[in-house]
Design an enzyme around this catalytic site. Structure first.
Site, PDB file in Angstrom:
ATOM      1  N   LYS A  92      25.008  36.291  33.157  1.00  0.00           N
ATOM      2  CA  LYS A  92      24.494  36.418  34.526  1.00  0.00           C
ATOM      3  C   LYS A  92      24.969  37.729  35.095  1.00  0.00           C
ATOM      4  O   LYS A  92      26.162  38.070  35.005  1.00  0.00           O
ATOM      5  CB  LYS A  92      25.050  35.259  35.389  1.00  0.00           C
ATOM      6  CG  LYS A  92      24.571  35.307  36.821  1.00  0.00           C
ATOM      7  CD  LYS A  92      23.192  34.698  36.965  1.00  0.00           C
ATOM      8  CE  LYS A  92      22.502  35.047  38.276  1.00  0.00           C
ATOM      9  NZ  LYS A  92      21.700  36.297  38.193  1.00  0.00           N
ATOM     10  N   GLN A 113      31.773  41.820  35.595  1.00  0.00           N
ATOM     11  CA  GLN A 113      30.970  40.663  36.000  1.00  0.00           C
ATOM     12  C   GLN A 113      31.514  39.373  35.386  1.00  0.00           C
ATOM     13  O   GLN A 113      31.474  38.314  36.011  1.00  0.00           O
ATOM     14  CB  GLN A 113      29.518  40.891  35.545  1.00  0.00           C
ATOM     15  CG  GLN A 113      28.503  40.001  36.236  1.00  0.00           C
ATOM     16  CD  GLN A 113      28.108  40.505  37.614  1.00  0.00           C
ATOM     17  OE1 GLN A 113      27.895  41.687  37.802  1.00  0.00           O
ATOM     18  NE2 GLN A 113      28.020  39.614  38.583  1.00  0.00           N
ATOM     19  N   LYS A 116      34.349  38.303  37.619  1.00  0.00           N
ATOM     20  CA  LYS A 116      33.817  38.007  38.947  1.00  0.00           C
ATOM     21  C   LYS A 116      33.138  36.639  38.939  1.00  0.00           C
ATOM     22  O   LYS A 116      33.391  35.794  39.797  1.00  0.00           O
ATOM     23  CB  LYS A 116      32.799  39.088  39.314  1.00  0.00           C
ATOM     24  CG  LYS A 116      32.214  38.964  40.702  1.00  0.00           C
ATOM     25  CD  LYS A 116      30.956  39.809  40.885  1.00  0.00           C
ATOM     26  CE  LYS A 116      31.168  41.283  40.615  1.00  0.00           C
ATOM     27  NZ  LYS A 116      30.070  42.111  41.160  1.00  0.00           N
ATOM     28  N   LYS A 128      25.017  42.487  32.179  1.00  0.00           N
ATOM     29  CA  LYS A 128      24.489  43.547  33.052  1.00  0.00           C
ATOM     30  C   LYS A 128      23.447  44.311  32.264  1.00  0.00           C
ATOM     31  O   LYS A 128      23.553  44.414  31.035  1.00  0.00           O
ATOM     32  CB  LYS A 128      25.619  44.511  33.454  1.00  0.00           C
ATOM     33  CG  LYS A 128      25.335  45.270  34.730  1.00  0.00           C
ATOM     34  CD  LYS A 128      25.759  44.462  35.947  1.00  0.00           C
ATOM     35  CE  LYS A 128      25.279  45.096  37.227  1.00  0.00           C
ATOM     36  NZ  LYS A 128      25.844  44.402  38.398  1.00  0.00           N
ATOM     37  N   GLY A 167      19.191  41.565  40.773  1.00  0.00           N
ATOM     38  CA  GLY A 167      19.111  42.957  41.208  1.00  0.00           C
ATOM     39  C   GLY A 167      20.449  43.670  41.184  1.00  0.00           C
ATOM     40  O   GLY A 167      21.508  43.070  41.012  1.00  0.00           O
ATOM     41  N   ASP A 168      20.396  44.977  41.306  1.00  0.00           N
ATOM     42  CA  ASP A 168      21.551  45.849  41.493  1.00  0.00           C
ATOM     43  C   ASP A 168      20.957  47.147  42.058  1.00  0.00           C
ATOM     44  O   ASP A 168      19.831  47.128  42.569  1.00  0.00           O
ATOM     45  CB  ASP A 168      22.293  46.061  40.160  1.00  0.00           C
ATOM     46  CG  ASP A 168      23.679  46.674  40.336  1.00  0.00           C
ATOM     47  OD1 ASP A 168      24.591  45.955  40.744  1.00  0.00           O
ATOM     48  OD2 ASP A 168      23.851  47.897  40.087  1.00  0.00           O
ATOM     49  N   THR A 211      26.078  39.343  49.587  1.00  0.00           N
ATOM     50  CA  THR A 211      27.194  40.211  49.170  1.00  0.00           C
ATOM     51  C   THR A 211      27.927  40.766  50.393  1.00  0.00           C
ATOM     52  O   THR A 211      29.163  40.723  50.463  1.00  0.00           O
ATOM     53  CB  THR A 211      26.690  41.351  48.266  1.00  0.00           C
ATOM     54  OG1 THR A 211      25.789  40.827  47.300  1.00  0.00           O
ATOM     55  CG2 THR A 211      27.841  42.036  47.564  1.00  0.00           C
ATOM     56  N   SER A 380      23.525  33.814  43.910  1.00  0.00           N
ATOM     57  CA  SER A 380      22.625  33.761  42.747  1.00  0.00           C
ATOM     58  C   SER A 380      22.849  32.463  41.977  1.00  0.00           C
ATOM     59  O   SER A 380      21.899  31.817  41.522  1.00  0.00           O
ATOM     60  CB  SER A 380      22.875  34.945  41.807  1.00  0.00           C
ATOM     61  OG  SER A 380      22.206  36.102  42.259  1.00  0.00           O
TER      62      SER A 380
HETATM   63  O1  2IT Z   1      27.256  43.229  40.892  1.00  0.00           O
HETATM   64  C1  2IT Z   1      26.788  42.105  41.121  1.00  0.00           C
HETATM   65  O2  2IT Z   1      27.494  41.105  41.253  1.00  0.00           O
HETATM   66  C2  2IT Z   1      25.320  41.993  41.260  1.00  0.00           C
HETATM   67  N1  2IT Z   1      24.639  43.006  41.142  1.00  0.00           N
HETATM   68  C3  2IT Z   1      24.676  40.668  41.506  1.00  0.00           C
HETATM   69  C4  2IT Z   1      24.452  39.931  40.245  1.00  0.00           C
HETATM   70  C5  2IT Z   1      23.678  38.650  40.365  1.00  0.00           C
HETATM   71  O3  2IT Z   1      23.414  38.065  39.300  1.00  0.00           O
HETATM   72  O4  2IT Z   1      23.320  38.234  41.468  1.00  0.00           O
END
Ligand code: 2IT
Length: 448
Positions: A92, A113, A116, A128, A167-168, A211, A380
Site C-alpha cells: 500500500k 511507507q 508508516k 510506492k 496518489g502522491d 494528511t 486510505s
Molecule cells: O506518502 C503517503 O503516505 C502517501 N502518498 C499516501 C499513500 C496512500 O496509500 O494513501
C-alpha cells in the site's frame, strides 16, 4: 559508528551495494540509528537476518510506458512499482509522477511507507511507485493516454488484496480516475484497487483532508504532552501548498494557530499578523500554487522567490509539507535561532539527516513524517475497509477515526521513546514501534 557491529556491517554493506541511491541510503541510515537501541537487546533480529531482509524490496517492477502526445509524436517514459514489504498486509502506498522520479526515491518512499503503514494499526504493507512522466503542462488527453498505457502493463501486478496504489506528488484524483477506469476495463471487475478515488465511485469522504488534518491532530498531541499547551496563539509556518499544506493550513487555523509564513514552488510569503488562509486555499485549489497571485493582491506582504527562505521566518512551530530534503542543517539552525521549538513533518523526509540530528540535540521537538503524515494512508486504509464492506461512512465518522488513529500513533511513538530512555526522540519511537509489528509478522511467516 553504532554500538552494534551487526549494524555497522549492515550499513557498510548497504552503502556499498546501493552507492548510487542517496535518498534510499539516507532513509535506511535514519532507521538504523534507532535500531542501535534495540538489536543488542533482541538477538533474534540478527539471528533471523531480519534487517538484511527488510532493506531489500520484495519485488521491483519496471516497465516501458509508450504514449502518443497531442502532436501525434510517440513519447516513452518508465513506470515503476516498488513492492517493499507485505508482511502485515497488501502493498500500500502512493504513486509519484515527476521528472525527478527514480528507483532511489521510490525505494526510500517504499521503505518509509512500510513503517508508516504499520504505525496506523491497519493491515497494510509498504509500497510506492510512479513514473518520470511530468503531468505539469500536459493536456487532459495526454494524461489519460499516458495513464491508460501505464495501466495496460501495470494491471497484472495489483489488486485489492495484492497491492493498492494511491496518489502522491503529481498524481491526484484525475490520474487515479484514468488508471482505475482502465483497470476496470481490463479485468472486468469493480474493486477497491486504488484509494483516493472520487466519492462518486467508491472514494472515502475525508481522504483529501486526511494528511493535513492528521498532521495537525498529531502536532496537537505533541503540544499537549510535551508543552502542556495547544495550537492557540502559536505562530506556525508551512511549506508546500499542495493538498497536504493547504489542509494543514486550514486545520491549524481552525485549532487557533496564526500561520505567519507559507511557501509554494515559486517562493514564500510571510506576515507576522497572520496570512489570509481562505485566500491561500482558494488560490492553491485552482493551481496548486498561490504565492505569485497572493503577492499581486497584497503587494506589501513580505515575500521572496526562494521557497527555502521560508525557514528564516520566526515561528513557534514549523510544518514542512512540500517534499524530501527541503530542510538542511543550515535551515535547522536558523529555525532554532528564531525561536522554533517544534517541527512536525507533513512530507516524507523533508528534513535531511543532519537537520534531524540537530533538532534532537538542540531541544527542537521533532516528529518524523512516517508518524505525523500517516493520516493520509490511514484514511486510505479506511477507504479499503469501506470498499470491502460496500458501504460508505460520513465525513464525521472518518474524521473521528482519523483522530483516534493519529492519537494512537503518537501514543506508540511517545511510549516507545520513553521506554528506550529517549523521551523526546519521537523518530526513535516511530522507527521502533513501526518495526516491531513488521518484525513479529516476518518471524511468524518464516524465511520469505
Ligand atoms: O506518502 C503517503 O503516505 C502517501 N502518498 C499516501 C499513500 C496512500 O496509500 O494513501
Amino acid at each position: 559508528m553504532y554500538k552494534s557491529n551487526y549494524l555497522n556491517n549492515l550499513l557498510a554493506d548497504v552503502k556499498a551495494r546501493y552507492s548510487n541511491e542517496p535518498e534510499f541510503l539516507a532513509a535506511v541510515e535514519e532507521f538504523l540509528d534507532s535500531m542501535d537501541f534495540l538489536v543488542e537487546k533482541d538477538p533474534k533480529i540478527e539471528q533471523y537476518s531480519i534487517l538484511e531482509r527488510l532493506v531489500v524490496p520484495e519485488r521491483i517492477i519496471e516497465f516501458r510506458v509508450p504514449w502518443v502526445d497531442d502532436a501525434g509524436k510517440i513519447q516513452v517514459n518508465t513506470g515503476y512499482r516498488v513492492q517493499f514489504n507485505s508482511a502485515i498486509g497488501p502493498y500500500k502506498g502512493g504513486m509519484r509522477f515527476d521528472k525527478s522520479v527514480n528507483l532511489s526515491i521510490l525505494k526510500f518512499l517504499g521503505f518509509e511507507q512500510t513503517f508508516k503503514n504499520s504505525l496506523t494499526g491497519l493491515p497494510m504493507g509498504g509500497g510506492k511507485g510512479g513514473s518520470d512522466f511530468n503531468p505539469r503542462g500536459k493536456s487532459d488527453g495526454e494524461v489519460m493516454r499516458f495513464c491508460q498505457s501505464f495501466m495496460t502493463e501495470f494491471y497484472r501486478h495489483i489488486g485489492p488484496n495484492t497491492d493498492v496504489p494511491a496518489g502522491d506528488l503529481g498524481f491526484g484524483a484525475r490520474e487515479i480516475g484514468y488508471m482505475f477506469g482502465q483497470y476496470k476495463r481490463i479485468v472486468d471487475e469493480w474493486s477497491g484497487v486504488f484509494t483516493g478515488k472520487n466519492f462518486s465511485y467508491g472514494g472515502s469522504l475525508g481522504r483529501p483532508e486526511a494528511t493535513g488534518y492528521g498532521l495537525c491532530y498529531f502536532a496537537e498531541e505533541m503540544l499537549r504532552t510535551y508543552f502542556n499547551t495547544d495550537f492557540k496563539g502559536k505562530k506556525v509556518i508551512i511549506s508546500g501548498s499542495g493538498k497536504v499544506g493547504s489542509m494543514a493550513l486550514k486545520k491549524a487555523i481552525e485549532l487557533g494557530a496564526t500561520v505567519v509564513g507559507m511557501s509554494d514552488i515559486n517562493g514564500y510569503v510571510a506576515d507576522p499578523k497572520g496570512l489570509n488562509s481562505e485566500e491561500i486555499i482558494e488560490l492553491a485549489k485552482a493551481k496548486g500554487e498561490f504565492v505569485k497571485d497572493y503577492v499581486a493582491k497584497h503587494p506589501d506582504v513580505q515575500h521572496s522567490d526562494c521557497s527555502r527562505d521560508l525557514w528564516n521566518v520566526p515561528c513557534d512551530i514549523a510544518m514542512p509539507c512540500a517534499t524530501q530534503g527541503e530542510i538542511n542543517l543550515e535551515n535547522a539552525k536558523q529555525l532554532k535561532k528564531n525561536g522554533c521549538y517544534m517541527l512536525a513533518e507533513g512530507a516524507n523526509m523533508p528534513c535531511d539527516l543532519e537537520a534531524i540530528r540537530f533538532f534532537n540535540e538542540n531541544e527542537v521537538l521533532f516528529s518524523p513524517g512516517k508518524a505525523s503524515n500517516a493520516g493520509g494512508v490511514a484514511v486510505s486504509g479506511l477507504e479499503m475497509s469501506q470498499n470491502a464492506m460496500h458501504l460508505s461512512w460520513t465525513f464525521e465518522e472518518v474524521d473521528e477515526r482519523l483522530k483516534g488513529i493519529m492519537k494512537n500513533i503518537f501514543k506508540q511513538c511517545h511510549e516507545t521513546a520513553v521506554k528506550f530512555g529517549q523521551p523526546r526522540n519521537l523518530a526513535l519511537g516511530a522507527n521502533i514501534a513501526g518495526f516491531l509489528k513488521v518484525y513479529d509478522a516476518m518471524l511468524a511467516q518464516g524465511v520469505c
